[in-house]
Each structure stands twice: as C-alpha cells, then as structure tokens.
Design a protein around this motif. Structure first.
Motif, PDB file in Angstrom:
ATOM      1  N   GLY A 114       0.833  -1.074   0.083  1.00 54.17           N
ATOM      2  CA  GLY A 114       0.187  -0.017  -0.103  1.00 54.17           C
ATOM      3  C   GLY A 114       0.647   1.196  -0.039  1.00 54.17           C
ATOM      4  N   ILE A 115       0.191   2.219  -0.445  1.00 54.67           N
ATOM      5  CA  ILE A 115       1.229   3.662  -0.870  1.00 54.67           C
ATOM      6  C   ILE A 115       0.335   4.617  -0.217  1.00 54.67           C
ATOM      7  N   VAL A 116       0.720   5.361   0.984  1.00 54.79           N
ATOM      8  CA  VAL A 116       0.042   6.358   1.427  1.00 54.79           C
ATOM      9  C   VAL A 116       0.815   7.634   1.125  1.00 54.79           C
ATOM     10  N   ARG A 117       0.478   8.588   0.549  1.00 54.54           N
ATOM     11  CA  ARG A 117       1.216   9.964   0.379  1.00 54.54           C
ATOM     12  C   ARG A 117       0.314  11.195   0.553  1.00 54.54           C
ATOM     13  N   GLU A 118       1.020  12.359   1.080  1.00 54.06           N
ATOM     14  CA  GLU A 118       0.355  13.465   1.257  1.00 54.06           C
ATOM     15  C   GLU A 118       0.285  14.293  -0.098  1.00 54.06           C
ATOM     16  N   GLY A 119      -0.896  14.954  -0.217  1.00 53.61           N
ATOM     17  CA  GLY A 119      -0.838  15.604  -1.532  1.00 53.61           C
ATOM     18  C   GLY A 119      -2.238  16.593  -1.154  1.00 53.61           C
ATOM     19  N   PRO A 120      -2.382  17.716  -2.188  1.00 58.21           N
ATOM     20  CA  PRO A 120      -3.442  18.442  -2.219  1.00 58.21           C
ATOM     21  C   PRO A 120      -4.783  17.700  -2.789  1.00 58.21           C
ATOM     22  N   SER A 121      -4.438  16.789  -3.763  1.00 55.92           N
ATOM     23  CA  SER A 121      -5.696  16.064  -4.383  1.00 55.92           C
ATOM     24  C   SER A 121      -5.814  14.996  -3.585  1.00 55.92           C
ATOM     25  N   LEU A 122      -5.051  14.342  -2.580  1.00 53.06           N
ATOM     26  CA  LEU A 122      -5.377  13.153  -1.879  1.00 53.06           C
ATOM     27  C   LEU A 122      -6.116  13.344  -0.364  1.00 53.06           C
ATOM     28  N   PRO A 123      -7.124  12.737  -0.132  1.00 53.58           N
ATOM     29  CA  PRO A 123      -7.464  12.767   1.478  1.00 53.58           C
ATOM     30  C   PRO A 123      -6.572  12.719   2.653  1.00 53.58           C
ATOM     31  N   PRO A 124      -6.991  13.070   3.650  1.00 56.37           N
ATOM     32  CA  PRO A 124      -5.859  12.914   4.784  1.00 56.37           C
ATOM     33  C   PRO A 124      -5.148  11.593   5.079  1.00 56.37           C
ATOM     34  N   VAL A 125      -3.938  11.478   5.274  1.00 61.43           N
ATOM     35  CA  VAL A 125      -3.215  10.424   5.506  1.00 61.43           C
ATOM     36  C   VAL A 125      -3.984   9.120   6.323  1.00 61.43           C
ATOM     37  N   ALA A 126      -4.660   9.573   7.185  1.00 62.80           N
ATOM     38  CA  ALA A 126      -5.413   8.839   7.929  1.00 62.80           C
ATOM     39  C   ALA A 126      -6.359   7.845   7.572  1.00 62.80           C
ATOM     40  N   ILE A 127      -7.220   8.437   6.540  1.00 61.49           N
ATOM     41  CA  ILE A 127      -8.029   7.905   5.793  1.00 61.49           C
ATOM     42  C   ILE A 127      -7.513   6.788   4.854  1.00 61.49           C
ATOM     43  N   GLN A 128      -6.321   7.400   4.063  1.00 55.74           N
ATOM     44  CA  GLN A 128      -5.821   6.278   2.967  1.00 55.74           C
ATOM     45  C   GLN A 128      -5.368   5.132   4.024  1.00 55.74           C
ATOM     46  N   ARG A 129      -4.861   5.497   5.204  1.00 54.92           N
ATOM     47  CA  ARG A 129      -4.310   4.292   6.001  1.00 54.92           C
ATOM     48  C   ARG A 129      -5.267   3.432   6.406  1.00 54.92           C
ATOM     49  N   ARG A 130      -6.537   3.940   6.591  1.00 55.69           N
ATOM     50  CA  ARG A 130      -7.671   3.150   7.031  1.00 55.69           C
ATOM     51  C   ARG A 130      -8.051   2.231   5.811  1.00 55.69           C
ATOM     52  N   LEU A 131      -8.194   2.743   4.806  1.00 52.22           N
ATOM     53  CA  LEU A 131      -8.534   1.845   3.585  1.00 52.22           C
ATOM     54  C   LEU A 131      -7.436   0.808   3.107  1.00 52.22           C
ATOM     55  N   LEU A 132      -6.229   1.143   3.167  1.00 53.12           N
ATOM     56  CA  LEU A 132      -5.236   0.176   3.086  1.00 53.12           C
ATOM     57  C   LEU A 132      -5.206  -1.041   4.137  1.00 53.12           C
ATOM     58  N   ASP A 133      -5.396  -0.579   5.388  1.00 62.46           N
ATOM     59  CA  ASP A 133      -5.356  -1.661   6.394  1.00 62.46           C
ATOM     60  C   ASP A 133      -6.402  -2.483   6.295  1.00 62.46           C
ATOM     61  N   ALA A 134      -7.779  -1.978   5.725  1.00 57.98           N
ATOM     62  CA  ALA A 134      -8.674  -2.917   5.805  1.00 57.98           C
ATOM     63  C   ALA A 134      -8.858  -3.778   4.431  1.00 57.98           C
ATOM     64  N   ALA A 135      -7.821  -3.291   3.367  1.00 53.56           N
ATOM     65  CA  ALA A 135      -7.691  -4.034   2.112  1.00 53.56           C
ATOM     66  C   ALA A 135      -6.706  -5.039   2.584  1.00 53.56           C
ATOM     67  N   GLY A 136      -5.912  -5.247   3.662  1.00 58.21           N
ATOM     68  CA  GLY A 136      -5.270  -5.991   4.189  1.00 58.21           C
ATOM     69  C   GLY A 136      -3.516  -6.113   3.475  1.00 58.21           C
ATOM     70  N   CYS A 137      -3.131  -5.097   3.422  1.00 61.13           N
ATOM     71  CA  CYS A 137      -1.743  -4.694   2.839  1.00 61.13           C
ATOM     72  C   CYS A 137      -0.754  -5.627   3.637  1.00 61.13           C
ATOM     73  N   ASP A 138       0.103  -5.935   3.243  1.00 59.44           N
ATOM     74  CA  ASP A 138       1.405  -6.557   3.985  1.00 59.44           C
ATOM     75  C   ASP A 138       2.359  -5.515   4.369  1.00 59.44           C
ATOM     76  N   VAL A 139       2.697  -4.506   3.487  1.00 57.61           N
ATOM     77  CA  VAL A 139       3.413  -3.566   3.555  1.00 57.61           C
ATOM     78  C   VAL A 139       2.809  -2.330   3.369  1.00 57.61           C
ATOM     79  N   VAL A 140       2.884  -1.397   4.034  1.00 55.64           N
ATOM     80  CA  VAL A 140       2.276   0.215   3.722  1.00 55.64           C
ATOM     81  C   VAL A 140       3.161   1.056   3.792  1.00 55.64           C
ATOM     82  N   LEU A 141       3.781   1.691   2.529  1.00 53.96           N
ATOM     83  CA  LEU A 141       4.840   2.677   2.463  1.00 53.96           C
ATOM     84  C   LEU A 141       3.960   4.270   2.830  1.00 53.96           C
TER      85      LEU A 141
END
Length: 177
Positions: A4-31
């Motif tokens: 999973g890839i989590v990045r900060e950016g003006p067109s991206l939602p807050p990092v916490a929301i991205q992280r929750r989506l990736l954790d729910a999807a069962g990522c082995d590694v989250v960058l």
C-alpha cells in the motif's frame, strides 16, 4: 505480496483515511511518506521496480504516485508486463478498480485521461524537454555508470529511465552499450 502507498498531497484525502483503506484491504507492507521529496520518489521507484509477478499495489488514487501522466503510463505498462496488479481503492471509484495483467488497454487509458484532467502539467507552457535545454546528457557521470551496471544486470531501458526520470532513448544515448 500486497503493498500500500500512502502519500500527502493536495488532491489526496488525509493520510489517516488512506491508511484505514489500505489496512482494511489487508496490505502486507504500507509505505507512508509525507511531502514528496526527490529521495522519497527514488525510494518509491526502487520499490515499484522490484515488484514480482503476483504482487499487488494498492493506492487511494493515481495521485499517490505523484508522477506525470506519461510517467504513470510507463509505470502501469511495467506493472502489466511484470504481471503486477494495481488496485485503486478510493477517488470516486465504485468499490475498487483493479488493473490486472489481463485487463485491456482501454481501462488504463481512461484512468490516465481522468488523472490528466485533474492534474496540471509539471512544466510551464512552452517549456522544452530536458534534452532541449542545452545539456547533451541529462544524467551525471555516476548515474550513467549505475545505469550501465543495471543494464548489464538485465534491467530494461524503461525501468532505468523511470528510476532517473528520463526517457528510455535518453538512457540509451547516455550508456551507449
């Protein structure tokens, strides 16, 4: 393996929301990285070009790669050639969109076109390419040496070009093997 890839950016939602989506999807590694830096982009490129057949990359949207549309096209083409699946979990996608090695080019093109319409060009209007800026070689001596080493070890010109953010033709001109 699922990355999973989590990045900060003006067109991206807050990092916490991205992280929750990736954790729910069962990522082995989250960058997860903050603001983009050249070193962060290099680390991400090393990860992405080290993927193997069957791996999956999960992102909220294509904006997480923080690349131009052309660079995204090359990256996605590399994914499809290596048989890596790209899953887009958010960004108005109904459920999730998957770019699997068996899907057709039309799906890739529609995602790239949508991405291009939301993201302004990195170069100002009228700016030429890097090779037209007066420099005969866009790579430093050390980059050329490393590119030659990678090429001898079997890396494609495309993957080397993506690593150094130049075209495969520019890599070939620089290494001249």
């Amino acid at each position: 393996m699922r990355y999973g890839i989590v990045r900060e950016g003006p067109s991206l939602p807050p990092v916490a929301i991205q992280r929750r989506l990736l954790d729910a999807a069962g990522c082995d590694v989250v960058l997860q990285e903050g603001q983009p830096t050249p070193e962060a982009q290099r680390r991400l490129a090393r990860l992405l070009f080290g993927l193997k057949e069957g791996d999956e990359v999960l992102v909220h949207s294509l904006d997480a790669f923080q690349r131009s549309t052309g660079e995204l096209a090359q990256l996605i083409r590399n994914f499809l050639e290596v048989r890596v699946t790209l899953r887009i979990l958010g960004d108005g996608v109904d459920g999730q969109a998957a770019l699997e090695p068996t899907e057709n080019v039309l799906r890739v093109l529609s995602l790239l076109a949508e991405h291009e319409s939301r993201r302004p060009s990195r170069a100002p209007p009228g700016a030429g390419s890097r090779t037209g800026s007066g420099s005969r070689n866009p790579l430093s001596k050390y980059q050329v040496d490393y590119a030659r080493k990678l090429h001898r070890e079997g890396a494609s010109l495309r993957s080397i070009g993506l690593l150094f953010q130049v075209s495969p033709n520019e890599v070939w001109e620089a290494i001249g093997d």
